[in-house]
Design an enzyme around this catalytic site. Structure first.
Site, PDB file in Angstrom:
ATOM      1  N   TYR A  72       0.720  -1.188  -0.083  1.00 36.09           N
ATOM      2  CA  TYR A  72      -0.216  -0.058   0.112  1.00 36.09           C
ATOM      3  C   TYR A  72       0.885   1.385   0.027  1.00 36.09           C
ATOM      4  CZ  TYR A  72      -4.136  -2.999   1.136  1.00 36.09           C
ATOM      5  OH  TYR A  72      -4.796  -3.978   1.075  1.00 36.09           O
ATOM      6  N   LYS A 107       3.243 -15.703   1.347  1.00 36.61           N
ATOM      7  CA  LYS A 107       3.459 -16.361   0.185  1.00 36.61           C
ATOM      8  C   LYS A 107       4.840 -16.582  -0.344  1.00 36.61           C
ATOM      9  CE  LYS A 107       0.446 -17.033  -2.836  1.00 36.61           C
ATOM     10  NZ  LYS A 107      -0.084 -18.412  -2.696  1.00 36.61           N
ATOM     11  N   ASP A 123      -3.135 -17.746   1.315  1.00 34.33           N
ATOM     12  CA  ASP A 123      -4.102 -18.399   0.471  1.00 34.33           C
ATOM     13  C   ASP A 123      -4.696 -19.746   1.558  1.00 34.33           C
ATOM     14  OD1 ASP A 123      -1.924 -19.654  -0.199  1.00 34.33           O
ATOM     15  OD2 ASP A 123      -2.798 -20.094  -2.226  1.00 34.33           O
ATOM     16  N   ASP A 129      -5.121  -7.389   5.785  1.00 40.72           N
ATOM     17  CA  ASP A 129      -6.394  -6.322   5.227  1.00 40.72           C
ATOM     18  C   ASP A 129      -7.434  -7.475   5.013  1.00 40.72           C
ATOM     19  OD1 ASP A 129      -7.973  -4.385   4.352  1.00 40.72           O
ATOM     20  OD2 ASP A 129      -6.986  -3.904   3.059  1.00 40.72           O
ATOM     21  N   ASP A 155     -10.649  -8.922   7.605  1.00 37.89           N
ATOM     22  CA  ASP A 155     -12.070  -8.783   7.183  1.00 37.89           C
ATOM     23  C   ASP A 155     -12.950 -10.093   7.042  1.00 37.89           C
ATOM     24  OD1 ASP A 155     -12.005  -6.382   7.196  1.00 37.89           O
ATOM     25  OD2 ASP A 155     -12.554  -5.830   5.112  1.00 37.89           O
TER      26      ASP A 155
END
Ligand code: NAD
Length: 369
Positions: A142, A193, A226, A250, A254
């Protein structure tokens, strides 16, 4: 009695409504002799734009730095939809995070037994769920440069975001996760990852080193981000603390949040680095926004904001035992069947914001005796 300095930044929409309920709890804690709470209140977001033309002033940032903890409501709303991008209400929160160096975002996902049936998963998968996601908040994709959209010679456009992490950034967030795990069920799952990203390779390497050097007593597992997302909806109770970068955090936080039912139930904390005196800058806020659709109607669920106070008691004020009792008070209120509209069953008589705040305060009172 210890004096605790708290800065209230209620903000916009339902922010001031839910912040009022936290004040009631603090009054009770003072009366019960738990401590002296010196509170100050200031403007942020749209309210600060209206008063000062900017979403947060230098003076407010100074107050935030000096406080033991900032209690932040929520910012934004249609009234400020037209303001310049750099001065939008949310920029006030982003500036506070940046100026206070709040690099660690803590989001618990706790499923109160009485609300297990409001989750989108089967009740047996989520009942008693208590996980904590520790997300790196000030680095990663970000913020990494270059970050741009360029037009190529052939007329096509190309967008670039850059994922960057340094050893130091990974080291400090890993330490926060291990320290917190020691106060919980002593397990950290580090999600990245490393199979396809260099930043993942370094992340795994540094977390492994920090663990071996200083936290070998904590159980550590590495999980691909994942797979972690998949496991969160398959068997979420296998996790205790999950630590991850800004982007994966993030998304995973959620997903974890929604296991618990409603946005109105979710608190969060953002912490800075420890100084020489062992003190950290800290901001506590509900995960939800300013909810313009229900603002001013006394309908908002104050439990996320009250839960944010609980996190402040636990992580900034050294009052973990009081935080436990506050959690118990919330559990008791929910067990008694009391609900605000967002968590009520269809047709159930729901409490308003102030009534729910009063119910928690009244349930806490005997637990402090
Ligand atoms: P929102 O979280 O404000 O609301 C989403 C939905 O959840 C709405 O239907 C709302 O009524 C409901 N809801 C939220 N909190 C609730 C509560 N405590 N009790 C009962 N119901 C609740 O998200 P949004 O509608 O996408 O955004 C509204 C405004 O808030 C926007 O301006 C957005 O930018 C801002 N926002 C601010 C923050 C923040 O201050 N940290 C976070 C998210 C959104």
């Amino acid at each position: 009695m210890t004096t605790h300095k708290l800065l209230f930044l209620p903000g916009d929409g339902i922010g001031p409504e839910v912040a009022r309920e936290v004040s009631k709890i603090l009054t009770l804690l003072s009366e019960a002799g738990i401590g002296t709470f010196e509170t100050e209140e200031d403007l942020v977001g749209g309210a600060a734009i209206d008063a000062h033309g900017v979403p947060v002033t230098d003076a407010t940032v100074k107050l935030a730095r000096e406080a033991d903890a900032v209690l932040f409501g929520s910012v934004g709303g249609p009234k400020w939809a037209g303001v310049r991008y750099e001065h939008r209400p949310e920029a006030g929160l982003l500036r506070l995070r940046k100026d206070l160096g709040l690099f660690a975002n803590l989001r618990p996902a706790i499923c109160y037994p009485a609300l297990a049936s409001s989750s989108s998963l089967k009740p047996e998968l989520v009942e008693g769920l208590d996980i904590l996601i520790v997300r790196e908040l000030t680095g990663g994709v970000y913020f990494g440069e270059p970050k741009e959209i360029v037009t190529l010679d052939n007329g096509e456009k190309r967008a670039v975001d850059t994922q960057i992490y340094t050893t130091g950034e990974i080291d400090r967030i890993a330490r926060v996760a291990f320290e917190l795990a020691r106060k919980r069920r002593n397990k950290v799952s580090s999600a990245e990852k490393h199979n396809v990203m260099k930043s993942g390779v370094l992340w795994k390497e540094v977390v492994t080193q920090v663990h071996a050097a200083d936290y070998a007593d904590v159980e550590l597992e590495h999980v691909l981000a994942d797979n972690c997302a998949m496991q969160l909806v398959r068997r979420p109770k296998q996790y205790d603390v999950i630590v991850c970068d800004n982007l994966f955090g993030d998304i995973l936080s959620d997903a974890a949040a929604m296991l618990t039912g409603s946005l109105g139930m979710l608190p969060s904390a953002s912490l800075g680095a420890e100084d020489a005196a062992g003190r950290r800058a800290a901001l506590y806020e509900p995960v939800h926004g300013s909810a313009p659709d229900i603002a001013g109607q006394g309908l908002a669920n104050p439990l996320a904001m009250i839960g944010s106070l609980g996190m402040a008691l636990r992580y900034s004020l050294g009052l973990g035992d009081v935080a436990d009792r506050l959690d118990q008070a919330i559990t008791n209120v929910l067990d008694s069947g009391s609900r605000t509209r967002d968590i009520a069953a269809p047709g159930q008589n729901a409490l308003g914001t102030a009534e729910m705040g009063n119910a928690v305060r009244d349930a806490l009172k005997p637990l402090l005796a």
